[in-house]
Design an enzyme around this catalytic site. Structure first.
Site, short mmCIF file in Angstrom:
data_model
loop_
_atom_site.label_atom_id
_atom_site.label_comp_id
_atom_site.label_asym_id
_atom_site.label_seq_id
_atom_site.Cartn_x
_atom_site.Cartn_y
_atom_site.Cartn_z
N GLU A 78 3.72 -16.64 37.64
CA GLU A 78 2.83 -16.61 36.27
C GLU A 78 3.29 -17.35 34.95
O GLU A 78 3.95 -17.89 35.20
CB GLU A 78 3.39 -14.68 36.06
CG GLU A 78 4.48 -14.67 35.90
CD GLU A 78 4.86 -13.34 35.02
OE1 GLU A 78 5.82 -12.66 34.49
OE2 GLU A 78 4.57 -12.61 36.33
N LYS A 79 1.51 -16.88 34.30
CA LYS A 79 1.58 -17.86 33.15
C LYS A 79 2.94 -17.84 32.23
O LYS A 79 2.88 -16.54 32.49
CB LYS A 79 0.51 -18.03 32.94
CG LYS A 79 -0.18 -18.17 31.36
CD LYS A 79 -0.90 -19.15 32.23
CE LYS A 79 -1.06 -20.25 30.48
NZ LYS A 79 -0.40 -21.06 29.61
N GLY A 107 18.22 -10.45 34.55
CA GLY A 107 19.52 -11.10 34.40
C GLY A 107 19.09 -13.21 33.90
O GLY A 107 20.49 -13.46 32.96
N ARG A 139 18.51 0.93 16.01
CA ARG A 139 19.50 0.80 15.95
C ARG A 139 20.70 0.25 15.80
O ARG A 139 20.37 -0.53 15.84
CB ARG A 139 19.25 0.53 17.75
CG ARG A 139 18.93 0.74 18.86
CD ARG A 139 18.17 0.29 20.42
NE ARG A 139 17.52 0.24 21.17
CZ ARG A 139 17.50 -0.27 22.39
NH1 ARG A 139 17.80 -0.43 22.87
NH2 ARG A 139 16.30 -0.30 23.03
N ARG A 149 13.80 5.29 34.52
CA ARG A 149 13.74 6.03 33.42
C ARG A 149 13.97 6.41 32.33
O ARG A 149 12.80 6.26 31.26
CB ARG A 149 15.17 5.55 33.46
CG ARG A 149 15.09 4.02 32.54
CD ARG A 149 16.40 3.36 32.97
NE ARG A 149 16.33 1.86 32.25
CZ ARG A 149 15.78 1.63 31.44
NH1 ARG A 149 16.25 2.68 29.86
NH2 ARG A 149 15.68 0.42 30.27
N LYS A 203 10.35 -16.85 39.05
CA LYS A 203 10.48 -16.09 39.22
C LYS A 203 11.05 -15.01 40.27
O LYS A 203 10.56 -14.81 41.28
CB LYS A 203 9.73 -14.41 38.04
CG LYS A 203 9.61 -14.80 36.98
CD LYS A 203 8.92 -13.57 35.95
CE LYS A 203 8.64 -13.51 34.71
NZ LYS A 203 8.15 -12.11 33.72
#
Lengths: 459, 196
Positions: A200-201, A164, A344, A298, A158
């Site tokens: 990470e895993k 994105g 939603r 937020r 990562k």
């Protein structure tokens, strides 16, 4: 309280914020694009200022234009809602520089939480579990291979500044890490100007469970329990509920306390969400554990489910804290009553691979009286409203609250079956299929699949 | 007030009554507006827009000219939004001053370029009363050629044609905006010219 609040957003969330502002006695000014100028929902504000053209990059994403509009209309605070500028630390700093209170945490904290690795460090220091992986940033390919081997495959590379999916790679072997690490790093540099990487895993499946927290900015913070958000499509949440069917009261209380403690340790002010991944069976020592994923600094789209089960108006609390007031409650005063579910409703065609369906509604009716539970509808739409091709496709959120989960599901089914939205396609058929599925009804679902739904349509 | 840092073109929106509305290209405070009756021409400054300490000179877009038929805002620093109308222009207001122009010179109306007055003063088209003019509509002028005299506080200076700011090396005068003996204002158009 603020005399006048600038709302730096549009549509459903702008209307939601205006409602809380009115109740708090603040006037509202909403910035609008030329595409939204004069739309029926803009009548919900005391005034509007047009700040640019239809594309978000010409209007809602322009920090300077928003701040100028707030200044020239005499606003003293800015609420960013979600999306657009809501997690932009530079925008928060620009507001402060021009004497406007930003309704949210300090810019420095926003920036820290926006970078993945510093956020992980902060949360580990605050006592939360992390997904196993690298200790800090990876400098070289050799180091990446070493750490990947120790972590166990599969792993995910990562980018620290990522988003994105860019700079992200799933690897199953040393060779793949060796091959992918340099290109992921290059991609991160080109996309974010920041080549910092960690790994990470890689966990497939699991459940997305998040805790709502509210801090007063003076070192105290409370949690408002959790939301289960595992019904997702392409990482977009579709259905959220509170409480999570996957947590018992003991786990809920323990994790909530740790989340609140983490927020307090950070000196967090306002509303925020700490997202966890509940690791699935087969993940060895982390199976069933909730590991920190990220913090959203937020208001969240799905905040109403928490409001329904706790009776606390989260936007009202955001405004109260931003105006340097104390929280309106303490942890002891927060209790979880009944069960809430949110669907939603997007203007997308679920039978045509969720193709966006902009247009003008010829009917828009979501009834509130279908029972057995209570129904709340958060929307900016009415009959004859336009769904603009320029913005996201959320047209309404239907939130139900009932004494228990079964009654909440029934209330949602009754409400959606009796709803009529014509002129545009919506995701209501998808919601009805999920609600009717045995997996959803039993609470046994995860992020991998949408229960009751296949690529072709209802299962 | 901060100094002007950048030019920003006004946006022109035609209206049904044949007038042109110039609207704000940005949100901000609008200042230094032209009064009713002022003549606006392409490339001219038409006020200043202040946004967060930055000042933009508002510029009349290409192909737009006319007389201002709206009143300036009552406030010296008027808050305006994106797309707010700043000026209503009557395009025929320009032709009214030199109505030989718009169709007569063969150029499309508003297609020409403009020579602006470098200073405010009285404009004299000829070197002395009774003598031929320096340059009349239809004449071709070149770099360095005299256009008129400008009288400022009893002092006369000759204004010569300079092929700068995008003006052609050789140009034909389409029309004069300021008649012989009329008053020019610094920065306002003196005459229209087209390349030839």
């Amino acid at each position: 309280m603020f005399r006048k609040l600038c709302i730096a957003n549009r549509g459903e969330v702008a209307v939601r914020i205006a409602r809380a502002a009115r109740q708090a006695g603040a006037q509202t000014m909403c910035v609008v694009s030329s595409a939204d100028d004069g739309a029926p929902w803009t009548k919900e504000f005391d005034e509007t200022v047009c700040i640019g053209g239809p594309a978000p990059g010409s209007s809602y994403l322009r920090a300077e234009a928003v701040v100028q509009a707030a200044r020239q209309t005499g606003c003293s605070a800015v609420h960013p809602g979600w999306g657009f500028l809501a997690e932009n630390a530079r925008f928060a700093a620009l507001c402060e520089q021009h004497g406007l209170t930003f309704v949210g945490p300090r810019p420095s904290l926003m920036e820290r939480m926006g970078l993945k690795w510093p956020a992980k460090v902060a949360m580990r220091e605050a006592g939360l579990d992390l997904t196993p992986g690298s200790e800090g940033l990876l400098e070289t390919t050799d180091e990446a291979v070493e750490v990947a081997k120790a972590t166990g495959y599969p792993v995910i590379l990562k980018a620290d500044a990522g988003g994105g999916g860019r700079g992200m790679r799933i690897c199953h072997s040393d060779d793949e890490v060796r091959k992918e690490f340099p290109s992921a790093k290059a991609e991160a540099i080109s996309a974010f100007g920041n080549g910092a990487m960690f790994l990470e895993k890689y966990v497939t499946g699991g459940r997305h469970i998040e805790f709502q927290i509210v801090g007063d900015g003076y070192g105290s913070a409370v949690h408002l329990f959790e939301r289960e958000c595992s019904i997702q499509r392409n990482h977009q949440k579709l259905i959220e509920e509170s409480p999570s069917p996957a947590l018992d009261d003991e786990a809920r209380k323990a994790l909530g306390e740790r989340a609140a403690h983490a927020a307090a340790t950070l000196g967090y002010s306002g509303a925020g969400t700490i997202e966890f991944l509940m690791h699935p069976e087969g993940e060895g020592e982390t199976a069933g554990k909730l590991c920190f994923m990220e913090m959203n600094t937020r208001l969240q789209v799905e905040h109403p489910v928490t409001e329904m089960v706790t009776g606390i108006d989260i936007v009202r609390e955001q405004l109260r804290v931003a105006a340097a007031g104390p929280l309106g409650f303490t942890q002891d005063g927060v209790s979880l009553e009944g069960h809430a579910i949110e669907c939603r409703i997007n203007a997308e065609d679920p039978s045509d691979n969720f193709k966006p369906s902009p247009g003008t509604t010829t009917a828009f009716d979501i009834p509130l009286d279908q029972g057995p539970g209570r129904v709340r509808v958060d929307t900016h739409m009415t009959e004859g409203s336009e769904v603009s091709p320029y913005y996201d496709s959320l047209v309404a959120k239907v939130i139900v609250h009932a004494a228990n989960r079964a009654e909440a599901i029934l209330t949602m089914q009754n409400t959606l079956k009796a709803s009529r939205i014509d002129g545009i396609k919506t995701t209501i058929p998808l919601h009805l299929a999920v609600l009717a599925s045995p997996e959803f009804q039993s609470g046994q679902y995860d992020t991998r699949t949408i229960p009751g739904w296949t690529q072709a349509g209802p299962a | 007030m901060s100094q002007v840092q950048q030019k920003l073109e006004l946006r022109a929106v035609p209206s049904t009554d044949g007038q042109i509305t110039l609207v704000a290209p940005e949100v901000g405070y609008f200042a230094a507006a032209h009064p009713r009756g002022a003549l606006l021409a392409p490339g001219m400054g038409a006020g200043v827009l202040h946004q967060l300490g930055k000042s933009f000179e508002l510029v009349v877009p290409k192909g737009v000219s006319g007389a201002v038929v709206s009143d300036p805002p009552s406030s010296a620093m008027a808050p305006v939004g994106f797309g707010a109308p700043l000026y209503s222009l009557d395009p025929s207001g320009v032709a009214g001053i030199a109505d030989t122009a718009a169709s007569g010179a063969g150029g499309e109306a508003g297609d020409g370029q403009f020579v602006f007055a470098g200073q405010s003063g009285r404009v004299w088209h000829s070197p002395a009363p009774g003598e031929p003019v320096f340059a009349a509509a239809g004449d071709v002028v070149e770099e360095g050629q005299a256009l008129c005299l400008i009288e400022v506080m009893k002092t006369f200076s000759t204004m010569v044609y300079k092929a700068q700011d995008g003006l052609p090396k050789r140009g034909k005068i389409v029309r004069w905006f300021i008649e012989d003996g009329g008053d020019a204002e610094s920065g306002k158009p003196l005459l229209e010219i087209e390349p030839c």
